[in-house]
Design an enzyme around this catalytic site. Structure first.
Site, short mmCIF file in Angstrom:
data_model
loop_
_atom_site.label_atom_id
_atom_site.label_comp_id
_atom_site.label_asym_id
_atom_site.label_seq_id
_atom_site.Cartn_x
_atom_site.Cartn_y
_atom_site.Cartn_z
N SER A 14 -5.02 -0.52 -0.67
CA SER A 14 -6.46 -0.34 -0.88
C SER A 14 -7.28 -1.64 -0.76
O SER A 14 -8.25 -1.83 -1.49
CB SER A 14 -6.74 0.36 -2.22
OG SER A 14 -6.22 1.67 -2.17
N HIS A 70 8.16 -0.49 5.07
CA HIS A 70 6.93 0.05 4.47
C HIS A 70 7.31 1.24 3.59
O HIS A 70 8.22 2.00 3.92
CB HIS A 70 5.96 0.47 5.58
CG HIS A 70 4.61 0.82 5.05
ND1 HIS A 70 4.36 2.04 4.46
CD2 HIS A 70 3.47 0.11 4.98
CE1 HIS A 70 3.10 2.06 4.05
NE2 HIS A 70 2.53 0.90 4.36
N GLU A 92 3.26 -4.39 -1.89
CA GLU A 92 2.37 -3.24 -1.82
C GLU A 92 2.75 -2.25 -2.92
O GLU A 92 3.71 -1.46 -2.74
CB GLU A 92 2.49 -2.53 -0.48
CG GLU A 92 2.08 -3.38 0.70
CD GLU A 92 1.67 -2.50 1.88
OE1 GLU A 92 0.50 -2.55 2.25
OE2 GLU A 92 2.52 -1.75 2.39
N ASN A 95 -2.52 -2.51 9.68
CA ASN A 95 -1.49 -1.48 9.86
C ASN A 95 -2.21 -0.17 10.19
O ASN A 95 -2.71 0.52 9.31
CB ASN A 95 -0.67 -1.34 8.57
CG ASN A 95 0.38 -0.24 8.66
OD1 ASN A 95 0.62 0.29 9.74
ND2 ASN A 95 0.99 0.09 7.53
N TRP A 96 -2.25 0.15 11.49
CA TRP A 96 -2.98 1.36 11.91
C TRP A 96 -2.22 2.63 11.58
O TRP A 96 -2.77 3.73 11.73
CB TRP A 96 -3.22 1.31 13.42
CG TRP A 96 -4.26 0.35 13.88
CD1 TRP A 96 -5.06 -0.44 13.09
CD2 TRP A 96 -4.64 0.07 15.23
NE1 TRP A 96 -5.91 -1.19 13.88
CE2 TRP A 96 -5.68 -0.89 15.19
CE3 TRP A 96 -4.22 0.55 16.47
CZ2 TRP A 96 -6.28 -1.39 16.35
CZ3 TRP A 96 -4.82 0.05 17.62
CH2 TRP A 96 -5.84 -0.90 17.56
N LYS A 97 -0.96 2.52 11.21
CA LYS A 97 -0.11 3.70 10.95
C LYS A 97 -0.18 4.64 12.16
O LYS A 97 -0.27 4.17 13.29
CB LYS A 97 -0.52 4.38 9.64
CG LYS A 97 -0.58 3.37 8.48
CD LYS A 97 -0.73 3.98 7.13
CE LYS A 97 -0.81 2.87 6.08
NZ LYS A 97 -0.81 3.37 4.72
N GLY A 155 -3.60 3.61 -0.07
CA GLY A 155 -4.45 4.73 0.33
C GLY A 155 -5.13 5.45 -0.83
O GLY A 155 -5.75 6.49 -0.64
#
Ligand code: PGA
Length: 239
Positions: A204, A94, A164, A14-16, A170
């Protein structure tokens, strides 16, 4: 639709809101797809047509989709447009979309229905906040999210679930391996129709913890954010 059961594990990058055309070129030059795992690169939608074509183990995914199919909805991208661009997967619900863009279980369900009808596999994200974890209501929160965001037409072949914990995204923090396995087992047993769903862990995940997380009985792969932007690290995760 892709046969999810053909793969031993599934890894989603997931590159966001990151990347550019040069980054993508270099990324694919260095990416080493694994021949037993399914790897999906989810880029910002403007770059989807710049990703490498799908092959038997490497696919492209979007990070969001409209609840609408067509019409006067400025700025939106529909599931049929994704399908037209050979996109096979799409992240929905998300926590960043739930938090910053007011997405809720109802819109997640609508988006998932549109995707499934267009032969795109939704990766439906669920997870508790730190406050909910501290109040010991993780299971209630997940029960509610799972029951209200996964549509009736979802099954283990057309839908993926990703757990998640929001406090792990993060942050460099992860739940203990026992906690991950327990929550995954809980989710798969909320209803027997979820027993065989592919259930990914996200939050993470890095090269140094991915192998032990992925070895857990109830974990079928990982959803990787920050670490998926470093192709050498992502290669270690998916190998
Ligand atoms: P992270 O993000 O790996 O950077 O924690 C995961 C995600 O948000 O999907």
């Amino acid at each position: 639709m892709i046969k999810l059961n053909d793969f031993s594990s599934i890894f989603i990058a997931n590159w966001k809101l990151n990347g550019n055309i040069e980054f993508i070129k270099q990324y694919y030059q260095k990416l080493i797809p694994s021949n037993k795992n399914c790897v999906v690169i989810c880029s910002p939608s403007i770059f989807l047509s710049h990703l490498n074509p799908n092959n038997s183990n490497l696919f492209s995914g979007a990070q969001d989709v409209s609840t609408f199919n067509n019409g006067a909805y400025t700025g939106e991208v529909s599931a049929s447009m994704l399908n037209d661009n050979k996109i096979n997967f799409c992240i929905v619900g998300h926590s960043e979309r739930r938090q910053y863009f007011k997405e809720n279980n109802e819109t997640v369900k609508l988006k998932s229905i549109n995707l499934i009808k267009n032969k795109i596999i939704p990766i439906i994200c669920v997870g508790e906040t730190l406050n909910e974890k501290e109040k010991n209501i993780t299971k209630e929160v997940l029960y509610n999210q799972i029951n209200n965001s996964i549509p009736d037409l979802a099954n283990s072949e057309n839908t993926i679930i990703a757990y998640e914990p929001i406090w792990a995204i993060g942050s460099g923090l992860t739940p203990s391996l026992e906690d991950i396995d327990e929550v995954h087992s809980y989710i798969k047993n909320i209803d027997k129709r979820f027993n065989n769903f592919k259930l990914l862990y996200g939050g993470s995940v890095k090269a140094e913890n991915s192998a032990e997380i992925n070895k857990l009985q109830n974990v079928d792969g990982c959803l990787v954010g920050g670490a998926s932007l470093k192709v050498d690290e992502f290669n270690r995760i998916i190998s």
